[in-house]
Design a protein around this motif. Sequence first.
Motif: not given
Length: 287
Positions: A183-191, A229-230
């Motif tokens: 599925r398309t994630p609802d939020e994506r973070e990359n820190d 969360e993954l």
Amino acid sequence: MKKYALVLVLVLVIGFTAGCLGGGGDTTTSSTETPSSSGTTTPATTTTSVPTTTSQPPTETPRELTTDELLQWVSAVNQYTYVSNATISMLVVVTQENVTQRDNVTLRIIERGYLDFESWSASMNTTTISVQDGASTNTSRVVVNNVTYIRTPLGWVKSDDPTTAEFVWKYNIVSLAREYLKRTPDERENDGRLVLRYYLNGYEVKPLATMYFATTPDTEISVKDGVLELYFENGRLIGGRISFSVSTKTSIDDPTIGKMTITQNGSWSETIQITSINEKREVNPPT
């Protein structure tokens, strides 16, 4: 009754994670002689700014991997070990014969486990701790060929019910990643690490909540605010977190303790850390 409520909860739970490029300049100093009024010459200094150019190789921003690429890596996981840390916080209300007892209960559940998707075997050791008084209980589960063995104070209990084993294979972090990466994630973070966040409907989390919070088969249960969360580093799944809010109501009519209504309102939050990948171990039924 307070003691009964806490014991009930413990049994219930036991039953079952750009830099900035700056411009600069060098300063050089040259000397010239100018005549003074006394006829002598005195050196005078003039300052000239000489711009310099700093040559640096261009930096490339790493390309973010797609969910399909992440899924490809997760699908190659055959075995893994993990450590999970879960916290249950809830208000337990027990009503019996017009007497109501309220208790705030916080439980911490630490689990270390191994899952093997090739042999469909697993082993898990769990410690449940009551934060209020520090009381703890240890239990173990072993799954071999869809048969689950649960260690109790009286010894090992064997369960041939396939749904018990199916729960292990469906609600582990690798299986959840395999499902939700489609599925398309609802939020994506990359820190520093990639975090994919999915907001879950109540029906998606209800089986997990039922396993830990349902006291009887007819327990009324409601779940909301589910989040999965993954966590990834360098394209590899390193863990995740699952959380939700839950409300339950159970009516008990027992000849020993009488009629009782138990309601629970609280939350579950579990962080899972993967500690090894594709290191095969042998799992045997307990003797």
